[in-house]
Design an enzyme around this catalytic site. Sequence first.
Site, short mmCIF file in Angstrom:
data_model
loop_
_atom_site.label_atom_id
_atom_site.label_comp_id
_atom_site.label_asym_id
_atom_site.label_seq_id
_atom_site.Cartn_x
_atom_site.Cartn_y
_atom_site.Cartn_z
N LYS A 1 87.50 62.02 -4.07
CA LYS A 1 88.45 62.57 -3.10
C LYS A 1 89.70 63.10 -3.80
CE LYS A 1 87.07 59.84 0.85
NZ LYS A 1 87.31 58.62 1.59
N VAL A 2 90.30 64.09 -3.18
CA VAL A 2 91.56 64.62 -3.69
C VAL A 2 92.65 64.29 -2.68
CG1 VAL A 2 92.77 66.66 -4.51
CG2 VAL A 2 90.30 66.52 -4.77
N ASP B 1 81.29 76.97 -12.76
CA ASP B 1 81.28 76.67 -11.33
C ASP B 1 82.32 77.53 -10.61
OD1 ASP B 1 80.33 75.50 -9.06
OD2 ASP B 1 81.38 73.59 -9.33
N VAL C 1 87.47 66.78 -0.49
CA VAL C 1 86.43 65.85 -0.91
C VAL C 1 85.39 66.65 -1.66
CG1 VAL C 1 84.75 64.14 -0.16
CG2 VAL C 1 86.83 64.49 1.16
N GLY C 2 85.01 66.17 -2.82
CA GLY C 2 84.00 66.90 -3.59
C GLY C 2 83.01 65.94 -4.19
#
Length: 829
Positions: free
Chosen positions: A503-504, A614, A498-499
């Site tokens: 969600k992945v 990042d 989750v970012g």
Amino acid sequence: MAIGRIGVSFIIFVVISLRYIHCAFIPKDEYLIDCGSLTNTTIGSRVFVADVSLSSTLTTASNNLVSNSQNSVPSSYGSALFRTARVFTSPSSYSFPIQVHGRHFIRLYFFPFVNGSSNLAAAIFGVSAQDVVLLDNFQPQAESATVKEFSLNITRDTLVLKFVPSGSTSLAFVNAIEVVSIPDNLIRNTAQIVNPRQKYEGLSGQLLETIYRINMGGPLVLPNNDTLWRTWETDEIYLHKSNISQVTPTYTGAIKYVKGGATQETAPNVVYATARRLAFVNMASPRLNLTWWFNVDANSKYLIRFHFCDTVSEAAGKLLFNVYINTLSADKNFNLFNLANGSLATALFMDYVLEAKDVSANLSISIGTSDSLNALPDAILNGLEILKIDGFASVVESTGSKKNFGILLGSILGAVAVVIMVVIVLSLVLRKKKVAKHDWKTWAPFSIDGLTSRSTGSRTSNETAFTIAQKGILGYRIPFSMLQEATNNFDENMVIGVGGFGKVYKGVLRDETQVAVKRGNPTSQQGLNEFRTEIELLSRLRHRHLVSLIGYCDEKNEMILVYEYMEKGTLRTHLYGSGLPSLSWKQRLEICIGSARGLHHLHTGQAKAIIHRDIKSANILLDENLLAKVADFGLSKTGPELDQTHISTAVKGSFGYLDPEYFRRQQLTEKSDVYSFGVVLHEVLCARPVIDPTLPRKMVNLAEWGIKWLKRGELEQLVDPGIAGSIRPESLRKFGETIMKCLADSGVECPSMGDVLWNLEYALQLQEFDSSVSAINSTNRISELSPLVQSINASQGITSGEVDALSLNDHSNVSMDNVFSQLINSEGR
Ligand SMILES: *[C@@H]1O[C@H](CO)[C@@H](O)[C@H](O)[C@H]1NC(C)=O
Ligand SMILES: *[C@@H]1O[C@H](CO)[C@@H](O)[C@H](O)[C@H]1NC(C)=O
């Protein structure tokens, strides 16, 4: 001399022959199918094979085969094909064995007629090929015949054309299908972006849909008269003010072909022999623009190809004019004479890409008189193609000069020209034989999955597995339904991450490929920008150490990215907090080297550097063999222009990894990534979070705390106690040195990613070197450590190059061959 003469006569022979044989290119794959028909249909010299005759398993056809006896058939090319259709009530597909990978035309014929209970006009459906959506919620226009033409780079041995009715009550249908290979050089990889003026790259892998193909000032050209069975419309209905234009007389001389210009397949002769030209030329007339208008889909980008052939100039070099696309200047003082290497009547074309942001529902194409004093008030256009580009490609450095055009054309076509000549000669020889074999070729085996399975009642074989290209074509749209299926309808149990973006999920495609499906939160505008950035960047970046994008889905406002699945998750989870077994020093070094290589490629692999922005241990992913790949390009930016050293931008990135210099000055350079990578190296060494608020205040920020110990040369204070004993001191020292350089106070002192990579490779060499020889115990290693580190401390203040040299001298006992061969091998992928 003798050889020269033979060469010349050979070329003349080919040119003369071509003028009489209009279909010189022989496609390797050529499937012409008349769908739903009981008999073959001949259109001109082409035989469309009845699809019923192709499958012996086809038993009940009455449901699916519809004929159009009551309705009149539109009187267009191939009207006989519109008498029958194949109708599908559930997902069904045709499979075509593909003999040569590469570009193919896929043409789909639709005429929605009504026959008894079958109202084809109500059909709404999708069509996909390979993994690409060709048509989505498509409803063929009632009472008219439509031929949709796509050109697709096929990279599989089988092309599966799938028809899926939209919704359970809808139908899908098709009247005829063509799948035909075309010369790969028909679509070049690069083109000129109109705004901003830059080079566009990546066309050769992209799906193109033909929207318009026009023979300016010339007659309608039907497939039988085209070298690749295309249709060229006339231009009158698109012309804005026909009274300022004139049609040029059809040129009766031989059209010339030059290296770097068009080929016989680019367009048929008649397109180049006819043109529309400004009226009142050669008079003291006002400056004028000649404009055509086209309706297009506003949300797409387009490849616009202009065909030119100066059949009008009496003297060379006077025809200069301007070219505009949507009132944007595509070319000023366009000089056909230069492009044609100084000869008239030469077939030429120019490719431009109009980005979606510059497209509105009405697209205008203009040619206009030049302001140049040398120019006569004149302009011509011979042909025009407007092709919609699907999928994303890339933008490379600004170019903007026509010189590139020539070089580019020359280098691509030069190589291809030889091949084409051979093909032409072969085609002349084989032409007779080919006609005899034609029937056999067109009905080479293919299956109608939907029908065969329905007759056997099997539902599962009804579904054709979509296989996703792991290599090759990228950035393609994947149907939402396929992703729902792959992730068990976005089951919470499938969430692997989750970012900020969303969600992945882990997903499994029908061909059992595992994928990671990142589903964005559709409400955030920032999300949309990041979504696009990521697709655009990843579809042009291919590297062993960068996570690959398999496709994306933007149906129904979804923002979904589909990546290769990385079995072992993030580097972070292998360092701390997850209870996973700790990684050995060698594994850690290899992971650092892999990610450094990925980053190095980002910074240097393209004309303009790409800055990740990042970099953190959570964005370095590991596959089942712990091979590291850099992920998450949502924040990435293309680096500074050549004349600038940085780009100013709002500060983004992750706390704890941010380069303080970037933070202070808000200026972004590659060095910001190097700093963040230094923090990751730190994390790898210490196996603790970069920010750990539970620790005493001085220790909360890893980079701040660590650098103090590094500067004092007391690395042992930092090393992950779990592996401290197994690290060779020389390797550790080199690693510590590398961290210090990355975290240098100012970007100027900070090394490039290439330097970092080199140092890490070296650290690995030092770890592996003579490990078999010495059996130094762990206490020995640690005690050896401090003096060594002290010695580099003393040498602080010298440039990174000198440090490299010094440290090499320190280890003159190390075989340099060994070190270099490792470097060379690892780079020589
Ligand atoms: C098309 O080909 C036919 C013969 O196949 C010829 O009579 C006709 O003039 C050609 N039309 C064009 C526009 O070239
Ligand atoms: C032609 O069109 C372009 C783009 O709209 C415009 O900038 C230019 O002034 C026009 N030229 C003439 C002579 O109207």
